[in-house]
Enzyme design. Structure first.
Site, PDB file in Angstrom:
ATOM      1  N   HIS A 267      -7.724   7.991  -1.929  1.00 56.60           N
ATOM      2  CA  HIS A 267      -6.807   7.409  -0.953  1.00 56.60           C
ATOM      3  C   HIS A 267      -5.439   7.103  -1.569  1.00 56.60           C
ATOM      4  O   HIS A 267      -4.512   7.887  -1.436  1.00 56.60           O
ATOM      5  CB  HIS A 267      -7.467   6.160  -0.342  1.00 56.60           C
ATOM      6  CG  HIS A 267      -6.690   5.542   0.763  1.00 56.60           C
ATOM      7  ND1 HIS A 267      -7.202   4.562   1.582  1.00 56.60           N
ATOM      8  CD2 HIS A 267      -5.425   5.753   1.182  1.00 56.60           C
ATOM      9  CE1 HIS A 267      -6.281   4.213   2.475  1.00 56.60           C
ATOM     10  NE2 HIS A 267      -5.197   4.909   2.235  1.00 56.60           N
TER      11      HIS A 267
ATOM     12  N   HIS B 194       0.842  -1.194   0.000  1.00 53.83           N
ATOM     13  CA  HIS B 194       0.000   0.000   0.000  1.00 53.83           C
ATOM     14  C   HIS B 194       0.876   1.242   0.000  1.00 53.83           C
ATOM     15  O   HIS B 194       1.829   1.325   0.775  1.00 53.83           O
ATOM     16  CB  HIS B 194      -0.898   0.008   1.238  1.00 53.83           C
ATOM     17  CG  HIS B 194      -1.691   1.275   1.383  1.00 53.83           C
ATOM     18  ND1 HIS B 194      -2.427   1.808   0.342  1.00 53.83           N
ATOM     19  CD2 HIS B 194      -1.861   2.119   2.429  1.00 53.83           C
ATOM     20  CE1 HIS B 194      -3.007   2.921   0.761  1.00 53.83           C
ATOM     21  NE2 HIS B 194      -2.674   3.144   2.016  1.00 53.83           N
TER      22      HIS B 194
ATOM     23  N   HIS C  28       0.759   5.799  -0.904  1.00 58.99           N
ATOM     24  CA  HIS C  28       0.058   7.018  -1.336  1.00 58.99           C
ATOM     25  C   HIS C  28       0.928   7.704  -2.386  1.00 58.99           C
ATOM     26  O   HIS C  28       1.074   8.923  -2.369  1.00 58.99           O
ATOM     27  CB  HIS C  28      -0.161   7.973  -0.156  1.00 58.99           C
ATOM     28  CG  HIS C  28      -0.946   7.397   0.981  1.00 58.99           C
ATOM     29  ND1 HIS C  28      -0.870   7.887   2.265  1.00 58.99           N
ATOM     30  CD2 HIS C  28      -1.842   6.368   1.011  1.00 58.99           C
ATOM     31  CE1 HIS C  28      -1.687   7.187   3.046  1.00 58.99           C
ATOM     32  NE2 HIS C  28      -2.272   6.254   2.317  1.00 58.99           N
TER      33      HIS C  28
ATOM     34  N   TYR D 105       6.704 -14.317 -22.745  1.00 56.95           N
ATOM     35  CA  TYR D 105       7.835 -13.599 -22.167  1.00 56.95           C
ATOM     36  C   TYR D 105       7.970 -13.957 -20.690  1.00 56.95           C
ATOM     37  O   TYR D 105       9.000 -13.835 -20.085  1.00 56.95           O
ATOM     38  CB  TYR D 105       7.579 -12.094 -22.342  1.00 56.95           C
ATOM     39  CG  TYR D 105       8.726 -11.198 -21.978  1.00 56.95           C
ATOM     40  CD1 TYR D 105       9.947 -11.307 -22.622  1.00 56.95           C
ATOM     41  CD2 TYR D 105       8.575 -10.243 -20.998  1.00 56.95           C
ATOM     42  CE1 TYR D 105      10.997 -10.478 -22.292  1.00 56.95           C
ATOM     43  CE2 TYR D 105       9.620  -9.404 -20.656  1.00 56.95           C
ATOM     44  CZ  TYR D 105      10.826  -9.527 -21.306  1.00 56.95           C
ATOM     45  OH  TYR D 105      11.865  -8.709 -20.975  1.00 56.95           O
TER      46      TYR D 105
HETATM   47 ZN   LIG Z   1      -3.349   4.731   3.098  1.00 56.48          ZN
END
Ligand SMILES: [Zn+2]
Length: 232
Positions: free
Chosen positions: A170, A105, A107, A224
């Site tokens: 987000h 995760h 940003h 590939y």
């Molecule tokens: Zn976040």
């Protein structure tokens, strides 16, 4: 169900902790994170466990010694810190996508700029067709905490070939067969977001025909792809 760490799994677990800790350096190397935002996790093969970053520890201080082991409900099994505040989302993905071995995760700037507009990144580059098999989709807005983010990630990625989703307003959640593959997807997502944004500044990027996207994706992933996940 309560997962327990057997002594025979200790060495495997230590190796995964070291890998997850080291992969966080890739997030800073590719400028995907600011301060302590962003996190990497890995599923522990054969166990109902995951290894994830501790919450709020600075990147330079991350090491195998402070990685957190959680069960797949996000309960801490081993570790001296609170786990990442995104642990519930990672755990939800592992519970519902059995082929996923790593979750990332971030940003990251350009991808989050697309997420802030709630706009998928259109597939206008062959490298996007290769990696994502189409556009990079948007997942619906969800508040942190509980399962809402996890549900949005799984619902969106289950209907897409993309290993990355832009959660609206987000940021990026990326998945892979292992943690390194998930980090690669997060890096490539930001790269695509930046390039397509730049192209938009110059005019309208040209679409790629669906049959060409399919052909590119198939070649990259299968032909590939007769390699160990590493682009030559
Ligand atoms: Zn976040």
């Amino acid at each position: 169900m309560t997962a327990k760490i057997g002594d025979d799994r200790r060495a495997v677990l230590d190796g995964i902790k070291a890998q997850v800790a080291a992969l966080h350096a890739e997030l800073t190397r590719y400028s995907l994170v600011a301060w302590t935002a962003g996190n990497v996790s890995a599923r522990v093969p054969g166990e109902e466990l995951m290894v994830i970053k501790p919450s709020g520890v600075e990147y330079d201080d991350l090491g195998s010694h402070n990685m957190i082991v959680c069960d797949l409900n996000g309960k801490v099994i081993d570790g001296g810190y609170a786990p990442s505040s995104d642990t519930a989302a990672h755990a939800y993905v592992y519970r519902h996508m059995s082929h996923v071995g790593g979750v990332v995760h971030t940003h990251s700037t350009y991808a989050s700029a697309w997420a802030a507009r709630g706009e998928p990144i259109p597939c206008v580059l062959t490298a996007m067709a290769d990696e994502f098999g189409g556009s990079i989709p948007i997942g619906q807005f969800a508040l942190i905490g509980g399962d809402d983010i996890g549900k949005g990630i799984v619902a969106t990625l289950s209907q897409s070939r993309s290993p990355a989703v832009l959660m609206q307003s987000h940021g990026v959640f990326a998945i892979g067969s292992d943690a390194k593959a998930a980090v690669k997807a997060a890096v490539m997502c930001e790269d695509a977001a930046r390039t397509v944004h730049t192209s938009r500044l110059l005019g309208d990027p040209l679409p790629i025909a669906q049959h060409d996207i399919d052909s590119l994706y198939d070649r990259y992933q299968n032909v590939y792809g007769q390699r160990s996940g590493e682009q030559a």
